[in-house]
Write a protein that holds these residues in place. Sequence first.
Motif, mmCIF file in Angstrom:
data_model
loop_
_atom_site.group_PDB
_atom_site.id
_atom_site.type_symbol
_atom_site.label_atom_id
_atom_site.label_comp_id
_atom_site.label_asym_id
_atom_site.label_seq_id
_atom_site.Cartn_x
_atom_site.Cartn_y
_atom_site.Cartn_z
ATOM 1 N N ASP A 110 0.982 -1.812 -0.046
ATOM 2 C CA ASP A 110 0.862 -2.829 -1.095
ATOM 3 C C ASP A 110 -0.443 -2.672 -1.861
ATOM 4 O O ASP A 110 -0.499 -2.875 -3.074
ATOM 5 C CB ASP A 110 0.918 -4.228 -0.475
ATOM 6 C CG ASP A 110 2.305 -4.544 0.091
ATOM 7 O OD1 ASP A 110 3.243 -3.771 -0.187
ATOM 8 O OD2 ASP A 110 2.434 -5.550 0.806
ATOM 9 N N LEU B 25 -14.879 -1.781 -0.759
ATOM 10 C CA LEU B 25 -15.612 -2.480 -1.797
ATOM 11 C C LEU B 25 -16.972 -2.961 -1.329
ATOM 12 O O LEU B 25 -17.737 -3.543 -2.105
ATOM 13 C CB LEU B 25 -14.784 -3.692 -2.265
ATOM 14 C CG LEU B 25 -13.426 -3.339 -2.872
ATOM 15 C CD1 LEU B 25 -12.657 -4.604 -3.210
ATOM 16 C CD2 LEU B 25 -13.613 -2.491 -4.110
ATOM 17 N N LEU C 231 -7.053 -5.103 -7.438
ATOM 18 C CA LEU C 231 -6.852 -4.732 -6.037
ATOM 19 C C LEU C 231 -6.664 -5.973 -5.168
ATOM 20 O O LEU C 231 -5.842 -5.986 -4.253
ATOM 21 C CB LEU C 231 -8.042 -3.908 -5.543
ATOM 22 C CG LEU C 231 -8.061 -2.459 -6.074
ATOM 23 C CD1 LEU C 231 -9.425 -1.821 -5.866
ATOM 24 C CD2 LEU C 231 -6.967 -1.641 -5.381
ATOM 25 N N LEU D 72 -5.583 -8.955 -6.200
ATOM 26 C CA LEU D 72 -4.343 -9.654 -6.564
ATOM 27 C C LEU D 72 -3.092 -8.859 -6.168
ATOM 28 O O LEU D 72 -2.063 -9.423 -5.807
ATOM 29 C CB LEU D 72 -4.341 -9.908 -8.083
ATOM 30 C CG LEU D 72 -3.086 -10.553 -8.657
ATOM 31 C CD1 LEU D 72 -2.832 -11.893 -7.991
ATOM 32 C CD2 LEU D 72 -3.221 -10.713 -10.166
ATOM 33 N N PRO E 31 -1.556 -7.006 -3.719
ATOM 34 C CA PRO E 31 -0.600 -7.202 -2.623
ATOM 35 C C PRO E 31 0.222 -8.476 -2.766
ATOM 36 O O PRO E 31 1.412 -8.485 -2.453
ATOM 37 C CB PRO E 31 -1.516 -7.271 -1.394
ATOM 38 C CG PRO E 31 -2.729 -6.499 -1.785
ATOM 39 C CD PRO E 31 -2.915 -6.757 -3.254
ATOM 40 N N ARG F 74 -7.033 -11.090 5.458
ATOM 41 C CA ARG F 74 -6.890 -9.664 5.759
ATOM 42 C C ARG F 74 -7.065 -8.812 4.518
ATOM 43 O O ARG F 74 -7.704 -7.752 4.565
ATOM 44 C CB ARG F 74 -5.525 -9.406 6.382
ATOM 45 C CG ARG F 74 -5.490 -9.771 7.864
ATOM 46 C CD ARG F 74 -4.069 -9.733 8.396
ATOM 47 N NE ARG F 74 -3.450 -8.422 8.222
ATOM 48 C CZ ARG F 74 -2.131 -8.222 8.237
ATOM 49 N NH1 ARG F 74 -1.306 -9.240 8.395
ATOM 50 N NH2 ARG F 74 -1.655 -7.009 8.075
ATOM 51 N N ILE F 75 -6.504 -9.253 3.411
ATOM 52 C CA ILE F 75 -6.654 -8.470 2.179
ATOM 53 C C ILE F 75 -8.121 -8.293 1.832
ATOM 54 O O ILE F 75 -8.601 -7.177 1.571
ATOM 55 C CB ILE F 75 -5.902 -9.150 1.012
ATOM 56 C CG1 ILE F 75 -4.388 -9.042 1.217
ATOM 57 C CG2 ILE F 75 -6.304 -8.536 -0.318
ATOM 58 C CD1 ILE F 75 -3.574 -9.870 0.239
ATOM 59 N N VAL G 123 -9.879 -5.980 4.472
ATOM 60 C CA VAL G 123 -9.525 -4.571 4.370
ATOM 61 C C VAL G 123 -10.118 -3.945 3.115
ATOM 62 O O VAL G 123 -10.627 -2.830 3.132
ATOM 63 C CB VAL G 123 -7.992 -4.397 4.372
ATOM 64 C CG1 VAL G 123 -7.622 -2.974 4.016
ATOM 65 C CG2 VAL G 123 -7.430 -4.781 5.722
ATOM 66 N N LEU G 124 -10.039 -4.673 2.031
ATOM 67 C CA LEU G 124 -10.580 -4.122 0.785
ATOM 68 C C LEU G 124 -12.072 -3.880 0.906
ATOM 69 O O LEU G 124 -12.596 -2.869 0.413
ATOM 70 C CB LEU G 124 -10.285 -5.074 -0.375
ATOM 71 C CG LEU G 124 -8.896 -4.907 -0.986
ATOM 72 C CD1 LEU G 124 -8.623 -5.994 -2.007
ATOM 73 C CD2 LEU G 124 -8.791 -3.529 -1.643
ATOM 74 N N VAL G 125 -12.764 -4.815 1.533
ATOM 75 C CA VAL G 125 -14.223 -4.652 1.670
ATOM 76 C C VAL G 125 -14.539 -3.470 2.572
ATOM 77 O O VAL G 125 -15.369 -2.611 2.242
ATOM 78 C CB VAL G 125 -14.847 -5.943 2.236
ATOM 79 C CG1 VAL G 125 -16.291 -5.699 2.647
ATOM 80 C CG2 VAL G 125 -14.768 -7.047 1.194
#
Lengths: 216, 216, 216, 216
Positions: free
Chosen positions: A174, A208, B175, B177, B179, B199-200, B203-205
């Motif tokens: 995703d 990030l 990124l 937004l 998922p 979690r989003i 994970v992104l961080v």
Amino acid sequence: MRVQAQVEGRDRPVREAPEPRRGRPRSAAAERAILDAVVGLLESGEPLAGLSIERIARTAGVGKATIYRRWSGKEELFVDVLRDMEPPEPAVSGTAGLDDLRLLLESLRRRGLAQRSSVLLYNVFAQMKSHPKLWAEYHRNVIAPRRVAMLGAVQRAVDAGELRADLDVGLMDDLFLGPMLVRTIHRPDAPLPEDLADRIVQVLVEGLAPRPAAGA
Amino acid sequence: MRVQAQVEGRDRPVREAPEPRRGRPRSAAAERAILDAVVGLLESGEPLAGLSIERIARTAGVGKATIYRRWSGKEELFVDVLRDMEPPEPAVSGTAGLDDLRLLLESLRRRGLAQRSSVLLYNVFAQMKSHPKLWAEYHRNVIAPRRVAMLGAVQRAVDAGELRADLDVGLMDDLFLGPMLVRTIHRPDAPLPEDLADRIVQVLVEGLAPRPAAGA
Amino acid sequence: MRVQAQVEGRDRPVREAPEPRRGRPRSAAAERAILDAVVGLLESGEPLAGLSIERIARTAGVGKATIYRRWSGKEELFVDVLRDMEPPEPAVSGTAGLDDLRLLLESLRRRGLAQRSSVLLYNVFAQMKSHPKLWAEYHRNVIAPRRVAMLGAVQRAVDAGELRADLDVGLMDDLFLGPMLVRTIHRPDAPLPEDLADRIVQVLVEGLAPRPAAGA
Amino acid sequence: MRVQAQVEGRDRPVREAPEPRRGRPRSAAAERAILDAVVGLLESGEPLAGLSIERIARTAGVGKATIYRRWSGKEELFVDVLRDMEPPEPAVSGTAGLDDLRLLLESLRRRGLAQRSSVLLYNVFAQMKSHPKLWAEYHRNVIAPRRVAMLGAVQRAVDAGELRADLDVGLMDDLFLGPMLVRTIHRPDAPLPEDLADRIVQVLVEGLAPRPAAGA
DNA sequence: TAATAATCGAGACGGTACGTCGCGTCTTCTG
DNA sequence: CAGAAGACGCGACGTACCGTCTCGATTATTA
């Protein structure tokens, strides 16, 4: 005809007795005329909702019955029209992980550009969600295979040690797909620069969080 | 909402031509009856496409003209129905960066859940993309403000040193937004677990690159 | 009559472009049902002004379009209804003068009686004068031929020496026709006794001047 | 107002207590505007059937209620409009028989000429027969008095020995009136020459039988 | 002078009908 | 048989009027 082919194709075992279907055979020309009429009308800016069977028949120079003989209604017809115009295959690599992901995203990016340049694709896609059967068909034929391909690529990247193994591959997928979809659905005016696929992959991999003094 | 604006005269500065609206004023009761009729019919399982102005009027006990006096057609009416049901405000924090992002994503998650439980929201949203003017309206009223809020949160996180400063905030926003949108549009059957927002963000961080032995 | 013309192709000379009328032919049954519905409604006491196309269609068990396919509106339909009920031919003698006049007047008298017994005829006729095209049609089909016939009879009577030759035949014709029209239009309650036609002719011939002692 | 006056006029005995009608009095200007609007629309070629209360109100710059306050519907309004425009009195002689008949017929002839020059009169008259109340009113106010006058003249002519005494005066009256009516209703294009009234009377008196050698 | 009351223009109200368009089916004739 | 053509019953479209009903604003009489 397409539909026909599916239905008939099922019960015919291997290739025996083409079942001659007595009487005058269906005209392939009429079929082409119908599909071309739909595409033509859509390309001339007609909203998909504004297409009536009556108008399609008139434009194609065909009787209404000739349409109903082939498709049971507008939606079934549109499914076939749509299938005609989807780009053939998104991309088929095989082994390399992140590279495949980049290729798949790049394919999506190109498709997005094409969609913007084509009134047709845009309208059909837009309209689709309100027609459950149409959307289901689209999902089955386009969205699902693409997701399978991407999930495969993600999994291969995990196996190859390019991506973390402790995360849900679905979520990762995703994350890769997300930005493309956002720019397609929510921000159709946003740019789709050439290096977008690469940047998405790179940023997602790096994370990030602020880099800890970088080269230090 | 429409009536609201007329009656209360919001956003008119102080004293600028009260414009008395001569003649018998529109009936708030009729307006409610119409909106309730639409919601009622949809909740009773009617497909959105099966709603005719004629039937809505009959159900609401109202003349057709009373509907057309307020909305120019089915779609405009549906937009207002939708607006009635949109969650009032996505979330309003102010200062903290990543926490605000989590809140905004959580709001979206809840909205996604609500949408799935409501035939109405789902269909109306789907319908909208095929009507450019309505979509523009929806974009202006719902999507754009939400993006502004998220961009602000991202920027604050950057300023606070929680996110890298060397990246395009627009891309970062996509990124975050992404998922949620994927699971709303492409995979309406995918789960929206409670910890999804967290979690989003996490994970992104952290990034998707394999962790180098953690504490090493 | 319309159908008549199509089916039998009257007044087309011999063999002039049969014009095959492609597609499914108009249903004679529907046509009958429509005309019968109008007559039925009127006979059941409905005022002509109360007949809506919608109601006629409902009564006839027919779609509105099926009516509009044949007549451009209520009035054209009514003209055909009227035409259906007009007595077929006023009378066709040939040679004898005053006797023909008596026959023509007697036909008018009977028509007047019929008209009074039929709400329909009366109302339709009344309605007609306000629609110039329809009136013209009626004039051409009904009034004018009747006048031609009467003028012919008057002329023959002049030629036979039964009427003065020094008078305008048009005026004489008006004098014969006049009383019938007066009792139809201005005095619809006036009697139309059996011997009216004879008396009109006799009185007109004799003149209104006091008889000079009869046999003197 | 007119209607009002009639209704009130009944129960007021002689002339006592004008009954001041509390509240704001009806506006004479509005009344005039309404009547003028109807006349104006008719004169501009509108068919009487095409006049809606809504349009009249709009044209007169008046609220619909202001019309309904005075007349109960279109027909009642038209009756008043019509009354405004009828020529005041056909003619009032008194004693002489045939001369009075000539005068009355001449008055009808002039009225016929006027009717042709006035779209209004023609349309109103034409339309009238389809509106029973309107027609009844017209009959009571115009046709019946005129017939009474003519019958009187015929009777006086009989009494004076100018017409046969052995004939039904009603029939004689119809004979005098007939030609005028024929040329009004059936032959609106027929001429109405100046000497028409005289000729009708003369011919009727003399009779249509060939003259027995005339001067012999 | 203030209250009361019917009027005014305006326009919304629940309805009915308008004439058109599209639906999916059917009926004709021609290939 | 299939083809074009087009009629069929049906139902919705968006508009126009119907006659009634509020609105706020006049304009009289009555207290």
